[in-house]
Write a protein that holds these residues in place. Structure first.
Motif: not given
Ligand code: AMP
Ligand code: GLY
Length: 421
Positions: A176-205
């Motif tokens: 079922a996960a593939g019943a819909e497909v998203v096609i995206e432009e290829f983005m070049a660059g360097e990948e990184a991840s950023f983690f934040v805690l969120c409580d609906g209003e505020d966000a803490l990196p």
């Protein structure tokens, strides 16, 4: 507090390890846990995707707070059930967890909030999807809309690859996960991840990281859940982190609140960085695995204070005391992973490993059998270390692996190569 962590991988071992060090923690329970977690917590058998069962367990065991590790229970509404029962929970509602469970949903939110990300289109049939691909050309990215255990994304270098991916997805390769497909432009660059805690209003990196998704050295071969990670990610400078908060995280949180589905929990912000500009690749609604192991090693006991503040909706006065340090985690996997592999091989040398706030062997896929620790999964051990510099953190992580005797295990020797130069 009595704290229940849902999950049984290296991510959950590291969360348990940090939480256990916090004086607020009285009783620590992990479901289902693993052989390493069993040394510091009670490992309970529990269907973690069944909200009613989790609530029942919380009542019977006077659980004060639940921390949800993986995405599946979140998408199944376990956090909704836990909160409705009056128990604190770290993790978004099922409605907010769509930021991971549906790629098209995330793209709609990005469009509404003007968040920089790849141009996209959605399809429910192969012919128009292929016409779109032909008119845009390769490279191009084809994604199954739903949860596909990290396997539903094809970065196609040629039109043929892209069309094959379309046929596979609409042919039911991801259900079922593939019943819909998203096609995206290829983005070049360097990948990184950023983690934040969120409580609906505020966000803490709470930290940045980079991981290595491919099985082979030099980032080659098939994709995996992640073969190693380090934190911080040098590419995410303080200035870029500020940019990500202002242009990506805060607008997304505002849009989610506007829709009546405020986001609360850990938000994993996957980014592509090029020419000093960050664009969103994806959101995950949980900690990354193995990125979490590096983050927990750096945060230690205060990780639980931040998660507690998040669950109680008081992030506005929460803070992190950062040390000027680096952490790395290296995954040891069963030979054959991410393809077919055998379970049950015995792992030696674990009993005498150092266990300090600088060096920890987190368990990912281990079990106890006849008094021995055996491999029970693809990714099995996460050698994790912290040091003032990344090079020393790396050496300390690899030093742990050198003490493990497990002929059926394998690991990459080059984790962190990009940052170490
Ligand atoms: P996702 O599950 O959406 O994060 O995709 C998995 C991986 O595919 C990402 O970590 C990227 O390496 C790559 N990827 C996804 N989307 C794009 C894109 N639009 N351009 C380039 N690479 C992408
Ligand atoms: N390490 C990538 C993830 O957890 O999704």
């Amino acid at each position: 507090m009595n704290i229940l962590i849902l999950g049984g991988g290296g991510r959950e071992h590291s969360i348990a390890w940090a939480t256990k060090q916090n004086p607020k923690c009285d009783r620590l329970i992990v479901a289902p846990g693993n052989a390493g977690i069993a040394q510091i917590a009670w490992c309970a058998a529990l269907d973690i995707e069944d909200g009613a069962a989790v609530v029942q367990f919380c009542i019977e065991n006077s659980v004060d707070m639940v921390i949800v590790g993986p995405e599946a229970p979140l998408a199944a509404g376990v956090a909704d059930a836990v909160r409705a029962a009056g128990v604190l929970c770290l993790g978004p509602s099922a409605a907010a967890a769509r930021l991971e469970a549906s790629k098209a949903f995330t793209k709609e939110v990005c469009d509404a909030a003007n968040v920089p990300t790849a141009a996209w289109a959605r399809f429910t049939e192969a012919a128009p999807a292929k016409a779109h691909i032909r008119s845009h050309g390769a490279p191009i990215v084809v994604k199954a809309d739903g949860l596909a255990a990290g396997k539903g994304v094809v970065v196609a270098e040629t039109l043929e690859q892209a069309e094959m991916a379309i046929d596979e997805m609409f042919g039911g390769a991801f259900g079922a996960a593939g019943a819909e497909v998203v096609i995206e432009e290829f983005m070049a660059g360097e990948e990184a991840s950023f983690f934040v805690l969120c409580d609906g209003e505020d966000a803490l990196p709470i930290g940045t990281a980079q991981d290595h998704k491919r099985i082979g050295e030099g980032d080659t071969g098939p994709n995996t859940g992640g073969m190693g990670a380090y934190s911080p990610a040098p590419v995410l400078t303080a200035e870029l982190q500020h940019q990500v908060m202002e242009r990506i995280v805060r607008p997304t949180l505002a849009e989610m609140a506007r829709r009546g589905t405020p986001y609360s929990g850990v938000l994993y912000v996957g980014l592509m960085i090029e020419n000093g500009q960050a664009r969103l690749v994806e959101y995950n609604v949980r900690f990354g695995d193995p990125e979490c192991q590096a983050l927990m090693m750096r945060l230690g006991a205060q990780a639980f204070d931040a998660m507690h503040a998040c669950a109680e909706g008081r992030l506005n006065d929460a803070r992190i005391d950062w040390a000027d340090d680096h952490a790395m985690t290296v995954v040891m996997a069963t030979q054959g992973y991410p393809g077919a592999y055998q379970k049950g091989s015995a792992i030696g040398g674990l009993e005498t490993l150092p266990e300090t706030s600088w060096q920890m062997m987190f368990h990912a896929g281990t079990a106890e059998a006849a008094g021995q620790t055996v491999a029970s999964g693809g990714r099995v051990l996460n050698a994790t270390a912290r040091a003032p510099g990344l090079r020393d953190a790396r050496d300390a992580a690899y030093a742990l692996l050198d003490q493990v005797s497990w002929p059926e295990g394998t690991f990459r020797r080059d984790i962190g190569w990009r940052a170490l130069g």
